[in-house]
Design a protein around this motif. Structure first.
Motif, PDB file in Angstrom:
ATOM      1  N   ASP A 103       0.817  -1.224   0.000  1.00 33.89           N
ATOM      2  CA  ASP A 103       0.000   0.000   0.000  1.00 33.89           C
ATOM      3  C   ASP A 103       0.846   1.267   0.000  1.00 33.89           C
ATOM      4  N   GLY A 104       2.179   1.116   0.017  1.00 40.44           N
ATOM      5  CA  GLY A 104       3.071   2.272  -0.041  1.00 40.44           C
ATOM      6  C   GLY A 104       3.180   3.059   1.243  1.00 40.44           C
ATOM      7  N   LEU A 105       2.660   2.541   2.340  1.00 38.79           N
ATOM      8  CA  LEU A 105       2.610   3.290   3.596  1.00 38.79           C
ATOM      9  C   LEU A 105       3.707   2.896   4.577  1.00 38.79           C
ATOM     10  N   THR A 106       4.462   1.852   4.272  1.00 41.46           N
ATOM     11  CA  THR A 106       5.522   1.419   5.181  1.00 41.46           C
ATOM     12  C   THR A 106       6.813   1.176   4.393  1.00 41.46           C
ATOM     13  N   TYR A 107       7.864   1.872   4.792  1.00 41.43           N
ATOM     14  CA  TYR A 107       9.193   1.661   4.223  1.00 41.43           C
ATOM     15  C   TYR A 107      10.072   1.021   5.292  1.00 41.43           C
ATOM     16  N   THR A 108      10.745  -0.055   4.936  1.00 42.79           N
ATOM     17  CA  THR A 108      11.659  -0.725   5.852  1.00 42.79           C
ATOM     18  C   THR A 108      13.069  -0.627   5.284  1.00 42.79           C
ATOM     19  N   PHE A 109      13.932   0.081   6.003  1.00 40.45           N
ATOM     20  CA  PHE A 109      15.301   0.320   5.551  1.00 40.45           C
ATOM     21  C   PHE A 109      16.268  -0.620   6.272  1.00 40.45           C
ATOM     22  N   HIS A 110      17.126  -1.269   5.510  1.00 43.63           N
ATOM     23  CA  HIS A 110      18.135  -2.173   6.051  1.00 43.63           C
ATOM     24  C   HIS A 110      19.488  -1.457   5.976  1.00 43.63           C
ATOM     25  N   LEU A 111      20.119  -1.236   7.127  1.00 47.20           N
ATOM     26  CA  LEU A 111      21.320  -0.415   7.187  1.00 47.20           C
ATOM     27  C   LEU A 111      22.542  -1.170   6.686  1.00 47.20           C
ATOM     28  N   GLN A 112      23.484  -0.393   6.148  1.00 44.87           N
ATOM     29  CA  GLN A 112      24.769  -0.962   5.750  1.00 44.87           C
ATOM     30  C   GLN A 112      25.455  -1.583   6.976  1.00 44.87           C
ATOM     31  N   PRO A 113      26.133  -2.719   6.816  1.00 42.21           N
ATOM     32  CA  PRO A 113      26.854  -3.304   7.956  1.00 42.21           C
ATOM     33  C   PRO A 113      28.158  -2.552   8.241  1.00 42.21           C
ATOM     34  N   ASP A 114      28.586  -2.602   9.491  1.00 38.41           N
ATOM     35  CA  ASP A 114      29.922  -2.129   9.898  1.00 38.41           C
ATOM     36  C   ASP A 114      30.146  -0.637   9.664  1.00 38.41           C
ATOM     37  N   VAL A 115      29.080   0.162   9.745  1.00 38.68           N
ATOM     38  CA  VAL A 115      29.242   1.612   9.648  1.00 38.68           C
ATOM     39  C   VAL A 115      29.560   2.169  11.021  1.00 38.68           C
ATOM     40  N   THR A 116      30.570   3.030  11.083  1.00 38.02           N
ATOM     41  CA  THR A 116      30.898   3.703  12.348  1.00 38.02           C
ATOM     42  C   THR A 116      30.886   5.210  12.136  1.00 38.02           C
ATOM     43  N   PHE A 117      30.550   5.916  13.218  1.00 36.67           N
ATOM     44  CA  PHE A 117      30.761   7.359  13.221  1.00 36.67           C
ATOM     45  C   PHE A 117      32.264   7.620  13.331  1.00 36.67           C
ATOM     46  N   HIS A 118      32.650   8.846  13.160  1.00 34.78           N
ATOM     47  CA  HIS A 118      34.073   9.154  13.109  1.00 34.78           C
ATOM     48  C   HIS A 118      34.764   9.084  14.460  1.00 34.78           C
ATOM     49  N   ASP A 119      34.005   8.885  15.534  1.00 32.90           N
ATOM     50  CA  ASP A 119      34.621   8.622  16.834  1.00 32.90           C
ATOM     51  C   ASP A 119      34.703   7.119  17.102  1.00 32.90           C
ATOM     52  N   GLY A 120      34.323   6.307  16.110  1.00 30.34           N
ATOM     53  CA  GLY A 120      34.393   4.855  16.248  1.00 30.34           C
ATOM     54  C   GLY A 120      33.117   4.198  16.744  1.00 30.34           C
ATOM     55  N   THR A 121      32.126   5.004  17.149  1.00 29.62           N
ATOM     56  CA  THR A 121      30.858   4.464  17.637  1.00 29.62           C
ATOM     57  C   THR A 121      30.077   3.825  16.492  1.00 29.62           C
ATOM     58  N   PRO A 122      29.547   2.610  16.661  1.00 27.58           N
ATOM     59  CA  PRO A 122      28.775   1.985  15.590  1.00 27.58           C
ATOM     60  C   PRO A 122      27.466   2.741  15.326  1.00 27.58           C
ATOM     61  N   LEU A 123      27.104   2.836  14.062  1.00 25.06           N
ATOM     62  CA  LEU A 123      25.801   3.374  13.684  1.00 25.06           C
ATOM     63  C   LEU A 123      24.724   2.353  14.004  1.00 25.06           C
ATOM     64  N   THR A 124      23.636   2.807  14.625  1.00 26.70           N
ATOM     65  CA  THR A 124      22.503   1.919  14.896  1.00 26.70           C
ATOM     66  C   THR A 124      21.218   2.567  14.400  1.00 26.70           C
ATOM     67  N   ALA A 125      20.179   1.767  14.385  1.00 26.33           N
ATOM     68  CA  ALA A 125      18.873   2.271  13.958  1.00 26.33           C
ATOM     69  C   ALA A 125      18.378   3.391  14.860  1.00 26.33           C
ATOM     70  N   ASP A 126      18.778   3.384  16.127  1.00 26.58           N
ATOM     71  CA  ASP A 126      18.361   4.453  17.039  1.00 26.58           C
ATOM     72  C   ASP A 126      18.881   5.812  16.565  1.00 26.58           C
ATOM     73  N   ASP A 127      20.101   5.838  16.018  1.00 25.42           N
ATOM     74  CA  ASP A 127      20.657   7.086  15.495  1.00 25.42           C
ATOM     75  C   ASP A 127      19.845   7.594  14.312  1.00 25.42           C
ATOM     76  N   VAL A 128      19.423   6.678  13.466  1.00 23.22           N
ATOM     77  CA  VAL A 128      18.625   7.050  12.302  1.00 23.22           C
ATOM     78  C   VAL A 128      17.269   7.607  12.743  1.00 23.22           C
ATOM     79  N   VAL A 129      16.638   6.934  13.688  1.00 20.45           N
ATOM     80  CA  VAL A 129      15.340   7.383  14.182  1.00 20.45           C
ATOM     81  C   VAL A 129      15.458   8.774  14.801  1.00 20.45           C
ATOM     82  N   TRP A 130      16.489   8.987  15.599  1.00 22.76           N
ATOM     83  CA  TRP A 130      16.716  10.300  16.209  1.00 22.76           C
ATOM     84  C   TRP A 130      16.861  11.378  15.124  1.00 22.76           C
ATOM     85  N   SER A 131      17.703  11.106  14.142  1.00 18.64           N
ATOM     86  CA  SER A 131      18.005  12.109  13.123  1.00 18.64           C
ATOM     87  C   SER A 131      16.778  12.472  12.310  1.00 18.64           C
ATOM     88  N   ILE A 132      15.984  11.485  11.929  1.00 18.24           N
ATOM     89  CA  ILE A 132      14.770  11.757  11.157  1.00 18.24           C
ATOM     90  C   ILE A 132      13.732  12.473  12.015  1.00 18.24           C
TER      91      ILE A 132
END
Length: 508
Positions: A103-132
């Protein structure tokens, strides 16, 4: 690609060849980090110095109103779930892939593996949710906020999966998400720690330079150079002198054909001419009289000799336009002649609207180009009995006074954003154009079941705002860059806000 409405001859066959070479060089850097590269091969240890007149106004997220931070940082230091590449196409970035419900109402995004922020912290879905969530939150002044409000809820399904629930289907969602930089959960500013891109932010010395360096832990293809410094100039003569004397490798954008003479027929430099999305506009505050009267806007638009303005600024390069849509968009319709230069018609429309002795203030950020536009605009309007009063202000004042507070009559501004015609469906945007039919068409276009239907609806938007002179669009800038001849891999066209630097190389 060239888009031109002119009688001037092209820069020459040599320019076409160098443009092709610059394009062909994209992605050809060795990326090996080998400092002993053979002569004539890309030097992976090179630090590239780029000259620009478009400095960021700040590093706070979701404020809008400034393209400088997007130009230097987006895709280079900070990334979204998606990106818009140098060809204007949406590409997966921090999202490796995504699924869309029937129905086009739900998008499910699968994150790239092994992504880190520049301080070495792993990227998680919580970071994406916060940013959006921040981008669409009540305090956000992101220019894309109104487009993104179709998102009802962002949820972290697990560490590597994000679900977006929409209020309606959205054709443009993945395009809009490219504007949302993903940072660590809780961060409201861009810092040296919270990027995920191929470069790490090093420093920004306001009024002078911004430096980024290659990030060794990058999850994707590494940058082809060791780092980039953007040097900022207010004076284009000083900018080009720095290129001539070897202090710069590349000038992002020339703002006058007069500046090109010193580089033409010089084998030490490459000149490229590409397509841009930069529209120079005289924007009215449509929510206030007399600009709320379509006849007044149409009259002022007909009073402007746009061909003369383009000729004075660009000597034939660029293209006169009559709406917000550039030729690179599929819903482009050439409307340059809809309100062609016609002082008699302008005077008649002003008389019909009952407007006499009109005096208008114009807020603008002074530079050589804007002053040239203003001089001719002032003369054109005087010819139909309208007085234009200039009010020069700085970037910070423009952002607060015009963009945020809407405390202005008119303003001169260049808009670089792609697909910014959609902002004419947002009556809260700084120019305050409010047409319910346009708003309905934009909403319908975003949820159209096919691309063809989307194009048809947005074409109607394009034609309507042009006919109603929602703003006075003057011309589309050409995209002219000058580089040292040993520097390649930079994008020739500018069809997105960001200037992607990871493929730029210098021969050793």
């Amino acid at each position: 690609m060239r888009t031109r409405r002119s009688r001037r001859a092209p820069l020459g066959a040599a320019l076409a060849v160098t443009a092709a070479l610059a394009l062909a060089a994209c992605g050809t850097g060795s990326g090996s980090g080998d400092d002993s590269a053979a002569p004539g091969s890309p030097d992976a240890s090179a630090e590239i110095v780029i000259g620009s007149t478009n400095e960021p106004t700040g590093l706070v997220r979701n404020v809008g109103g400034s393209s400088g931070v997007s130009q230097t940082m987006t895709r280079n230091v900070y990334e979204g779930l998606t990106s818009v590449d140098v060809d204007g196409e949406v590409v997966p970035t921090l999202a490796e892939s995504w699924d869309v419900s029937e129905d086009g109402l739900t998008y499910t995004f699968h994150l790239q593996p092994d992504v880190t922020f520049h301080d070495g912290t792993p990227l998680t879905a919580d970071d994406v949710v916060w940013s959006i969530s921040e981008a669409i939150g009540p305090e956000s002044k992101s220019a894309r906020k109104s487009d993104l409000l179709v998102i009802q809820q962002a949820t972290a399904v697990d560490d590597a999966t994000v679900q977006l629930d929409l209020s309606r289907p959205s054709q443009g969602l993945t395009f809009y998400l490219a504007s949302v930089t993903i940072v660590r959960d809780g961060d409201t500013e861009l810092t040296s720690d919270n990027g995920t891109g191929p470069y790490r932010f090093v420093e920004w010395v306001q009024g002078d330079h911004l430096t980024i360096e290659q990030y060794d832990g990058y999850w994707g293809e590494p940058a082809q150079n060791a780092g980039v410094t953007f040097r900022f100039f207010q004076d284009t003569t000083a900018l080009n002198n720095a290129l001539l004397t070897g202090d710069l490798d590349l000038v992002i954008a020339e703002d006058s054909p007069d500046q090109l003479v010193q580089f033409e027929d010089n084998p030490d430099f490459t000149i490229t001419e590409g397509t841009s999305t930069t529209k120079q506009i005289w924007a009215f505050n449509d929510r206030e009289a007399p600009f709320s009267d379509v006849r007044v806007r149409q009259a002022l638009y007909k009073a402007i000799d746009r061909e003369a303005i383009l000729s004075a600024v660009w000597d034939g390069y660029g293209q006169v336009i009559g709406s917000m849509v550039p030729p690179t968009d599929p819903w482009f319709v050439d409307q340059a002649d809809v309100h062609a230069y016609d002082p008699d018609a302008a005077e008649a429309l002003l008389a019909e609207a009952g407007v006499t002795d009109l005096s208008i203030s114009v807020d603008y950020i002074p530079d050589g180009t804007t002053e040239a536009i203003l001089a001719l605009l002032t003369k054109n309007l005087a010819d139909v009995g309208v007085t234009l009063t200039p009010n020069p202000i700085d970037d910070a004042t423009w952002y607060q006074k015009v963009y945020t507070d809407h405390d202005f009559q008119t303003t001169l501004m260049g808009h670089v954003n792609p697909r910014d015609v959609l902002w004419y469906a947002n009556p809260d945007f700084y120019w305050g154009y409010d047409n319910p039919q346009v708003q309905e068409w934009v909403t319908a276009a975003d949820q159209a079941p096919t691309a063809e239907e989307q194009v048809e609806l947005l074409t109607q938007v394009n034609e309507t705002i042009g006919e109603e002179a929602a703003s006075a669009w003057l011309y589309l800038d050409p995209q002219i860059r000058v580089a040292r001849s040993d520097v390649t891999g930079f994008p020739v066209d500018q069809v997105t806000e960001s200037f992607y630097v990871a493929d730029i190389v210098r021969e050793s």
